[in-house]
Design a protein around this motif. Structure first.
Motif, PDB file in Angstrom:
ATOM      1  N   THR A   1       0.831  -1.210   0.000  1.00 63.09           N
ATOM      2  CA  THR A   1       0.000   0.000   0.000  1.00 63.09           C
ATOM      3  C   THR A   1       0.864   1.259   0.000  1.00 63.09           C
ATOM      4  O   THR A   1       2.087   1.204   0.145  1.00 63.09           O
ATOM      5  CB  THR A   1      -0.924   0.007   1.240  1.00 63.09           C
ATOM      6  N   ASN A   2       0.193   2.384  -0.160  1.00 60.60           N
ATOM      7  CA  ASN A   2       0.850   3.699  -0.095  1.00 60.60           C
ATOM      8  C   ASN A   2       0.940   4.142   1.357  1.00 60.60           C
ATOM      9  O   ASN A   2       0.269   3.587   2.214  1.00 60.60           O
ATOM     10  CB  ASN A   2      -0.021   4.747  -0.799  1.00 60.60           C
TER      11      ASN A   2
ATOM     12  N   THR B   1      -4.973   4.756   1.073  1.00 61.30           N
ATOM     13  CA  THR B   1      -5.128   6.018   0.331  1.00 61.30           C
ATOM     14  C   THR B   1      -4.909   5.684  -1.138  1.00 61.30           C
ATOM     15  O   THR B   1      -3.809   5.256  -1.506  1.00 61.30           O
ATOM     16  CB  THR B   1      -4.051   7.026   0.795  1.00 61.30           C
ATOM     17  N   HIS B   2      -5.949   5.823  -1.956  1.00 63.30           N
ATOM     18  CA  HIS B   2      -5.837   5.396  -3.360  1.00 63.30           C
ATOM     19  C   HIS B   2      -6.536   6.339  -4.311  1.00 63.30           C
ATOM     20  O   HIS B   2      -7.638   6.817  -4.009  1.00 63.30           O
ATOM     21  CB  HIS B   2      -6.478   4.016  -3.559  1.00 63.30           C
ATOM     22  N   GLN B   3      -5.939   6.540  -5.472  1.00 66.86           N
ATOM     23  CA  GLN B   3      -6.648   7.224  -6.552  1.00 66.86           C
ATOM     24  C   GLN B   3      -7.714   6.257  -7.064  1.00 66.86           C
ATOM     25  O   GLN B   3      -7.422   5.081  -7.317  1.00 66.86           O
ATOM     26  CB  GLN B   3      -5.696   7.589  -7.687  1.00 66.86           C
TER      27      GLN B   3
ATOM     28  N   VAL C   1      -4.010  15.199   0.851  1.00 62.16           N
ATOM     29  CA  VAL C   1      -3.378  13.886   0.689  1.00 62.16           C
ATOM     30  C   VAL C   1      -1.917  14.154   0.356  1.00 62.16           C
ATOM     31  O   VAL C   1      -1.605  14.840  -0.616  1.00 62.16           O
ATOM     32  CB  VAL C   1      -4.046  13.089  -0.452  1.00 62.16           C
ATOM     33  N   ASN C   2      -1.038  13.636   1.198  1.00 58.27           N
ATOM     34  CA  ASN C   2       0.397  13.821   0.983  1.00 58.27           C
ATOM     35  C   ASN C   2       1.006  12.428   0.966  1.00 58.27           C
ATOM     36  O   ASN C   2       1.025  11.750   1.999  1.00 58.27           O
ATOM     37  CB  ASN C   2       1.012  14.631   2.132  1.00 58.27           C
ATOM     38  N   LEU C   3       1.460  11.965  -0.193  1.00 58.59           N
ATOM     39  CA  LEU C   3       2.060  10.628  -0.243  1.00 58.59           C
ATOM     40  C   LEU C   3       3.492  10.740   0.274  1.00 58.59           C
ATOM     41  O   LEU C   3       4.320  11.456  -0.313  1.00 58.59           O
ATOM     42  CB  LEU C   3       2.052  10.072  -1.659  1.00 58.59           C
TER      43      LEU C   3
ATOM     44  N   LEU D   1       7.080   6.161  -0.632  1.00 57.54           N
ATOM     45  CA  LEU D   1       7.332   5.116   0.365  1.00 57.54           C
ATOM     46  C   LEU D   1       6.260   4.040   0.183  1.00 57.54           C
ATOM     47  O   LEU D   1       5.104   4.353  -0.072  1.00 57.54           O
ATOM     48  CB  LEU D   1       7.186   5.769   1.749  1.00 57.54           C
ATOM     49  N   ALA D   2       6.653   2.772   0.319  1.00 51.52           N
ATOM     50  CA  ALA D   2       5.668   1.682   0.235  1.00 51.52           C
ATOM     51  C   ALA D   2       5.495   1.074   1.628  1.00 51.52           C
ATOM     52  O   ALA D   2       6.383   1.196   2.481  1.00 51.52           O
ATOM     53  CB  ALA D   2       6.155   0.622  -0.744  1.00 51.52           C
TER      54      ALA D   2
END
Ligand code: FMN
Length: 188
Positions: free
Chosen positions: A15-16, A36-38, A69-71, A153-154
């Motif tokens: 996941t993210n 958290t996904h598009q 949303v901050n990846l 990051l994963a």
């Protein structure tokens, strides 16, 4: 049946690491959300699944109808740990993160602080809230997007990971063989 937190099935996913920022009755806040996904290109929609345990983030989003949303980038695992291990109801996590050296910029279209140097920043306006099982899906429409230079990051098996080895594509000969095989199974 359940797929429990920390179970082998839950650990099979990659996941993210979303750092979800918000600014409402609880004050400015950040929480970690691997879910958290598009979920749509047009319009750009992002879904975040937040536990029904009345988190500060959910309360802020419900009140303001917006969130950031901050990846997280590969060097922002600590930001995730801080955001994910206490509630904004008790701790000013944004202040802790600033003290640790993480920087924020003011959202352009929303009032939430946005994490600098993330892989991706998306300012979102809430368009749907759907209660599902243990979590509620907050779906936001993108109103401002900033793509960072750093790798995301994963998260997998309860650990943070860095993606660094792309799988090599099949050779031309293998791809020709695959195409022929697909063509042989066209439904009548
Ligand atoms: C790496 C990581 C990923 C997480 N992913 C989620 C998630 O997808 N959804 C969720 O509800 N909580 C998730 N959490 C837990 C929340 O971040 C945690 O409950 C947090 O305290 C909520 O903060 P708040 O009360 O300030 O909103 C995660 C925690 C970590 C460390």
């Amino acid at each position: 049946m359940n797929i429990d937190w920390g179970s082998p099935a839950a650990h099979a996913f990659i996941t993210n690491v979303g750092i979800i920022t918000s600014n409402g009755p609880i004050g400015a806040n950040a929480m970690a959300a691997e879910w958290t996904h598009q979920i749509s290109y047009s319009p750009g929609l992002i879904a975040v699944a937040i536990s029904n345990h009345n988190d500060a983030t959910a309360e802020n989003i419900r009140a303001t109808k917006e969130f950031g949303v901050n990846l997280a980038a590969t060097d922002q695992d600590v930001a995730s740990s801080i955001s994910g291990k206490s509630s904004g109801k008790n701790i000013d996590k944004i202040a802790v993160l600033k003290e640790l050296g993480f920087a924020f910029y003011a959202g352009k279209k929303i009032a939430s602080p946005m994490l600098e140097n993330a892989s991706l920043n998306v300012e979102c306006k809430l368009v749907h809230e759907v209660k599902l099982g243990s979590h509620t899906l907050f779906v936001g429409e993108a109103v401002d997007v900033r793509v960072g230079a750093k790798e995301p990051l994963a998260f997998h098996a309860g650990k943070y990971w860095k993606l660094d080895t792309p799988i090599q594509k099949p050779s031309d000969a293998e791809r020709t063989k695959m195409k022929a095989m697909v063509a042989a199974y066209v439904r009548e």
